[in-house]
Design a protein around this motif. Structure first.
Motif, PDB file in Angstrom:
ATOM      1  N   MET A   1      34.878 -25.652 -12.837  1.00  0.00           N
ATOM      2  CA  MET A   1      36.329 -25.722 -12.695  1.00  0.00           C
ATOM      3  C   MET A   1      36.741 -25.297 -11.281  1.00  0.00           C
ATOM      4  O   MET A   1      36.301 -24.254 -10.790  1.00  0.00           O
ATOM      5  CB  MET A   1      36.999 -24.796 -13.717  1.00  0.00           C
ATOM      6  CG  MET A   1      38.517 -24.753 -13.602  1.00  0.00           C
ATOM      7  SD  MET A   1      39.257 -23.478 -14.649  1.00  0.00           S
ATOM      8  CE  MET A   1      38.764 -24.033 -16.270  1.00  0.00           C
ATOM      9  N   GLU A   2      37.560 -26.118 -10.631  1.00  0.00           N
ATOM     10  CA  GLU A   2      38.045 -25.770  -9.309  1.00  0.00           C
ATOM     11  C   GLU A   2      39.175 -24.753  -9.431  1.00  0.00           C
ATOM     12  O   GLU A   2      40.155 -24.985 -10.138  1.00  0.00           O
ATOM     13  CB  GLU A   2      38.547 -27.005  -8.573  1.00  0.00           C
ATOM     14  CG  GLU A   2      38.980 -26.726  -7.149  1.00  0.00           C
ATOM     15  CD  GLU A   2      39.396 -27.981  -6.401  1.00  0.00           C
ATOM     16  OE1 GLU A   2      39.900 -27.852  -5.278  1.00  0.00           O
ATOM     17  OE2 GLU A   2      39.222 -29.084  -6.968  1.00  0.00           O
ATOM     18  N   ARG A   3      39.021 -23.645  -8.754  1.00  0.00           N
ATOM     19  CA  ARG A   3      40.015 -22.572  -8.865  1.00  0.00           C
ATOM     20  C   ARG A   3      41.201 -22.837  -7.941  1.00  0.00           C
ATOM     21  O   ARG A   3      41.038 -23.333  -6.827  1.00  0.00           O
ATOM     22  CB  ARG A   3      39.362 -21.237  -8.530  1.00  0.00           C
ATOM     23  CG  ARG A   3      38.196 -20.923  -9.441  1.00  0.00           C
ATOM     24  CD  ARG A   3      37.441 -19.688  -9.007  1.00  0.00           C
ATOM     25  NE  ARG A   3      38.075 -18.470  -9.487  1.00  0.00           N
ATOM     26  CZ  ARG A   3      37.572 -17.247  -9.263  1.00  0.00           C
ATOM     27  NH1 ARG A   3      36.469 -17.108  -8.541  1.00  0.00           N
ATOM     28  NH2 ARG A   3      38.186 -16.172  -9.741  1.00  0.00           N
ATOM     29  N   LYS A   4      42.384 -22.522  -8.410  1.00  0.00           N
ATOM     30  CA  LYS A   4      43.603 -22.695  -7.626  1.00  0.00           C
ATOM     31  C   LYS A   4      43.690 -21.591  -6.576  1.00  0.00           C
ATOM     32  O   LYS A   4      43.567 -20.402  -6.901  1.00  0.00           O
ATOM     33  CB  LYS A   4      44.835 -22.655  -8.534  1.00  0.00           C
ATOM     34  CG  LYS A   4      44.863 -23.739  -9.599  1.00  0.00           C
ATOM     35  CD  LYS A   4      44.994 -25.121  -8.986  1.00  0.00           C
ATOM     36  CE  LYS A   4      45.185 -26.179 -10.059  1.00  0.00           C
ATOM     37  NZ  LYS A   4      45.300 -27.537  -9.485  1.00  0.00           N
ATOM     38  N   ARG A   5      43.935 -21.996  -5.326  1.00  0.00           N
ATOM     39  CA  ARG A   5      43.971 -21.050  -4.209  1.00  0.00           C
ATOM     40  C   ARG A   5      45.383 -20.500  -4.024  1.00  0.00           C
ATOM     41  O   ARG A   5      46.341 -21.252  -3.884  1.00  0.00           O
ATOM     42  CB  ARG A   5      43.487 -21.705  -2.912  1.00  0.00           C
ATOM     43  CG  ARG A   5      42.041 -22.140  -2.962  1.00  0.00           C
ATOM     44  CD  ARG A   5      41.580 -22.703  -1.624  1.00  0.00           C
ATOM     45  NE  ARG A   5      41.379 -21.640  -0.645  1.00  0.00           N
ATOM     46  CZ  ARG A   5      42.030 -21.535   0.503  1.00  0.00           C
ATOM     47  NH1 ARG A   5      42.963 -22.419   0.824  1.00  0.00           N
ATOM     48  NH2 ARG A   5      41.755 -20.550   1.355  1.00  0.00           N
ATOM     49  N   ALA A  25      40.123 -12.102 -11.295  1.00  0.00           N
ATOM     50  CA  ALA A  25      39.425 -11.948 -12.573  1.00  0.00           C
ATOM     51  C   ALA A  25      39.596 -13.167 -13.473  1.00  0.00           C
ATOM     52  O   ALA A  25      38.896 -13.312 -14.475  1.00  0.00           O
ATOM     53  CB  ALA A  25      39.922 -10.690 -13.289  1.00  0.00           C
ATOM     54  N   GLU A  26      40.518 -14.071 -13.113  1.00  0.00           N
ATOM     55  CA  GLU A  26      40.767 -15.265 -13.907  1.00  0.00           C
ATOM     56  C   GLU A  26      39.840 -16.405 -13.460  1.00  0.00           C
ATOM     57  O   GLU A  26      39.664 -16.615 -12.249  1.00  0.00           O
ATOM     58  CB  GLU A  26      42.226 -15.711 -13.759  1.00  0.00           C
ATOM     59  CG  GLU A  26      43.234 -14.689 -14.257  1.00  0.00           C
ATOM     60  CD  GLU A  26      43.069 -14.417 -15.743  1.00  0.00           C
ATOM     61  OE1 GLU A  26      43.134 -15.385 -16.538  1.00  0.00           O
ATOM     62  OE2 GLU A  26      42.861 -13.247 -16.108  1.00  0.00           O
ATOM     63  N   ILE A  30      42.122 -17.936  -7.751  1.00  0.00           N
ATOM     64  CA  ILE A  30      41.482 -17.092  -6.741  1.00  0.00           C
ATOM     65  C   ILE A  30      42.453 -16.846  -5.589  1.00  0.00           C
ATOM     66  O   ILE A  30      43.237 -17.729  -5.227  1.00  0.00           O
ATOM     67  CB  ILE A  30      40.181 -17.745  -6.208  1.00  0.00           C
ATOM     68  CG1 ILE A  30      39.411 -16.741  -5.338  1.00  0.00           C
ATOM     69  CG2 ILE A  30      40.477 -19.028  -5.426  1.00  0.00           C
ATOM     70  CD1 ILE A  30      37.994 -17.171  -5.008  1.00  0.00           C
ATOM     71  N   VAL A  31      42.425 -15.636  -5.055  1.00  0.00           N
ATOM     72  CA  VAL A  31      43.206 -15.318  -3.870  1.00  0.00           C
ATOM     73  C   VAL A  31      42.409 -15.798  -2.657  1.00  0.00           C
ATOM     74  O   VAL A  31      41.350 -15.265  -2.347  1.00  0.00           O
ATOM     75  CB  VAL A  31      43.499 -13.810  -3.772  1.00  0.00           C
ATOM     76  CG1 VAL A  31      44.162 -13.479  -2.440  1.00  0.00           C
ATOM     77  CG2 VAL A  31      44.399 -13.371  -4.929  1.00  0.00           C
ATOM     78  N   LEU A 114      50.549 -13.444 -14.754  1.00  0.00           N
ATOM     79  CA  LEU A 114      49.654 -14.590 -14.891  1.00  0.00           C
ATOM     80  C   LEU A 114      50.381 -15.780 -15.527  1.00  0.00           C
ATOM     81  O   LEU A 114      50.160 -16.933 -15.134  1.00  0.00           O
ATOM     82  CB  LEU A 114      48.434 -14.208 -15.732  1.00  0.00           C
ATOM     83  CG  LEU A 114      47.485 -13.197 -15.067  1.00  0.00           C
ATOM     84  CD1 LEU A 114      46.407 -12.751 -16.060  1.00  0.00           C
ATOM     85  CD2 LEU A 114      46.833 -13.809 -13.823  1.00  0.00           C
ATOM     86  N   ARG A 115      51.259 -15.504 -16.470  1.00  0.00           N
ATOM     87  CA  ARG A 115      52.035 -16.578 -17.084  1.00  0.00           C
ATOM     88  C   ARG A 115      52.932 -17.247 -16.057  1.00  0.00           C
ATOM     89  O   ARG A 115      53.018 -18.484 -15.992  1.00  0.00           O
ATOM     90  CB  ARG A 115      52.864 -16.033 -18.246  1.00  0.00           C
ATOM     91  CG  ARG A 115      53.666 -17.108 -18.982  1.00  0.00           C
ATOM     92  CD  ARG A 115      54.217 -16.591 -20.295  1.00  0.00           C
ATOM     93  NE  ARG A 115      55.112 -15.455 -20.136  1.00  0.00           N
ATOM     94  CZ  ARG A 115      54.803 -14.203 -20.459  1.00  0.00           C
ATOM     95  NH1 ARG A 115      53.614 -13.928 -20.944  1.00  0.00           N
ATOM     96  NH2 ARG A 115      55.676 -13.220 -20.289  1.00  0.00           N
TER      97      ARG A 115
END
Length: 212
Positions: A1-5, A25-26, A30-31, A114-115
């Motif tokens: 899964m590609e993480r959202k930056r 952690a999600e 990612i930051v 997070l929501r």
């Protein structure tokens, strides 16, 4: 899964550290970068590809209102979620009108943060229960909220600058508009807020928590 930056723009390192720990952690987030000033945030936005900006409203070199305007004018439609210590009724509606995709209090719990992030990443606006109630009240009772909520984006921007002590000339230089235009905005502000002087504007802004 590609993480959202996600880009974190906040001048408090401890706030950035807490948000980074939560987000990293999600599995899908990612930051990708951090900024302590508006200039740093804008530079990173120009140089990289981002899925979301978490933007503090009080940066040391430029307000979140000004930063948001620059993002919208020059950097396209990257989603911006405002994260602020100010209560929603002070800034939220004006910032949403100016192009923010959501407004979140810094003391929100982890699940709400997070929501909010995921709602905005889905292309929707995040409205907390408080903001949703504010907007509903404005529909049911126009003019019921603080008078500054009815200002245009530019009027609100000029209000904050005048209230912070900037001169008409300084504001004109910073916003790249004429002194005459700033004077026109000032006159509109005095009329709309039913005030008579810059001192009144400052008192209004302090009373309503727009400046500290």
């Amino acid at each position: 899964m590609e993480r959202k930056r996600i880009l974190l723009a906040d001048d408090h390192q401890i706030v950035r550290a807490g948000l980074k720990q939560l987000i990293d952690a999600e599995p899908d987030l990612i930051v990708g970068g951090e900024a302590a000033t508006s200039a740093e945030a804008l530079s990173q936005l120009r140089e990289g590809t981002w899925d979301l900006v978490l933007l503090d409203i009080s940066l040391p070199d430029r307000t979140g209102v000004d930063t948001l305007r620059l993002i919208r004018n020059h950097l396209g439609e990257v989603p911006v979620l405002i994260v602020s210590a100010f209560p929603e009724e002070q800034y939220a509606i004006n910032l949403l009108r100016a192009g923010a995709n959501g407004y979140l209090k810094k003391d929100a719990d982890s699940d709400e943060i997070l929501r909010a992030i995921r709602v905005v990443l889905q292309g929707r606006r995040y409205l907390s229960p408080v903001v949703a109630d504010l907007m509903a009240d404005r529909l049911d009772q126009p003019g019921a909220g603080p008078a500054h909520q009815d200002l245009s984006e530019r009027e609100f921007q000029v209000l904050c600058k005048l209230a912070s002590g900037m001169s008409v000339t300084q504001i004109a230089d910073e916003l790249f508009i004429s002194v005459k235009t700033v004077s026109t905005y000032r006159a509109r502000l005095l009329t709309k807020l039913q005030l008579t002087s810059n001192a009144d504007l400052t008192y209004y802004a302090v009373k309503n928590g727009l400046i500290q």
